[in-house]
Design a protein around this motif. Structure first.
Motif: not given
Length: 237
Positions: A169-173, A177-181, A185-186, A193-200
């Motif tokens: 479950l760790q972030i590997h990609e 600003s989007m992080e895939i948990l 495809q696995e 997906y977790v998107e950092d809204c503060d980054g925009d």
């Protein structure tokens, strides 16, 4: 103490049905008021029931409002039951009428003399040793039991299989600003997906400057990602 006169039998009350399954030497007198457990009243009642036969045990139970009478012979108990159920005690002007019922009870063993030893089979037995933990407080340990040094608590905070699942479950990609948990495809077919809204870079708009009916500025920072359909297997006709 109020005076009562005994009326036997009471025709307006129906006696209890006869007990045909088992004969007994024990009867129970019920519905006794607390005042009837005065020693003088108990002596009168005992003398009355003693006219039907020899009483082996006389057991008043004030907490239950009843008296258990054990006769030496079953015929005497049955005779007392037939003639004394019910007993109507007519009171004076300041005392209401009292009705005593007499019922057959389970038979009891005869005790001779002053021996009131209760057979061991009549006592409640403790459970087997392997079920002693069900008792609170627990019973005594068996003979030969000795205290042992117990092992310390588990030093491993989490099991290996749980640690491995958490690593997946760790972030590997990361994509912008989007992080895939979880990557669909696995093989799971589900993506997290977790998107950092503060980054925009979105202009900050004060709450008092919002226009009613329009979406909040924070909602424009997040764009939902379409979920792919699972694979569909074609079925030939």
């Amino acid at each position: 103490m109020a005076r009562y006169s005994i009326v036997l039998p009471a025709s307006r009350l129906s006696p209890s049905p006869p007990r045909s399954t088992q004969r007994t030497n024990t009867i129970t007198v019920t519905s006794l008021p607390k005042s009837f457990f005065h020693p003088l009243v108990l002596d009168v009642l005992r003398s009355h029931f003693a006219t039907y036969g020899e009483i082996n045990r006389w057991v008043p139970l004030p907490g239950f409002g009843r008296i258990i009478i054990v006769f030496r012979y079953e015929d005497h108990a049955e005779s007392a039951k037939q003639h004394c159920d019910p007993i109507v005690l007519q009171g004076s002007h300041d005392r209401s009428e009292v009705v005593l019922r007499v019922y057959r009870a389970d038979p009891n063993p005869i005790i001779d003399g002053d021996d009131i030893t209760v057979p061991a089979a009549n006592y409640l037995r403790p459970p087997a040793l392997e079920k002693n933990f069900l008792i609170s407080p627990p019973g005594s340990p068996p003979v030969g039991w000795e205290q042992i040094q117990e092992d310390p608590p588990n030093a491993t905070p989490l099991a290996d299989d749980l640690m491995q699942a958490l690593r997946k479950l760790q972030i590997h990609e990361k994509r912008s600003s989007m992080e895939i948990l979880l990557d669909p495809q696995e093989g799971s077919g589900v993506g997290v997906y977790v998107e950092d809204c503060d980054g925009d870079t979105v202009d900050e708009i004060a709450e008092e400057d919002w226009v009613y009916g329009e979406s909040a500025p924070a909602r424009t920072k997040w764009t939902p990602i379409a979920t792919a359909l699972p694979p569909i297997r074609s079925v030939s006709a």
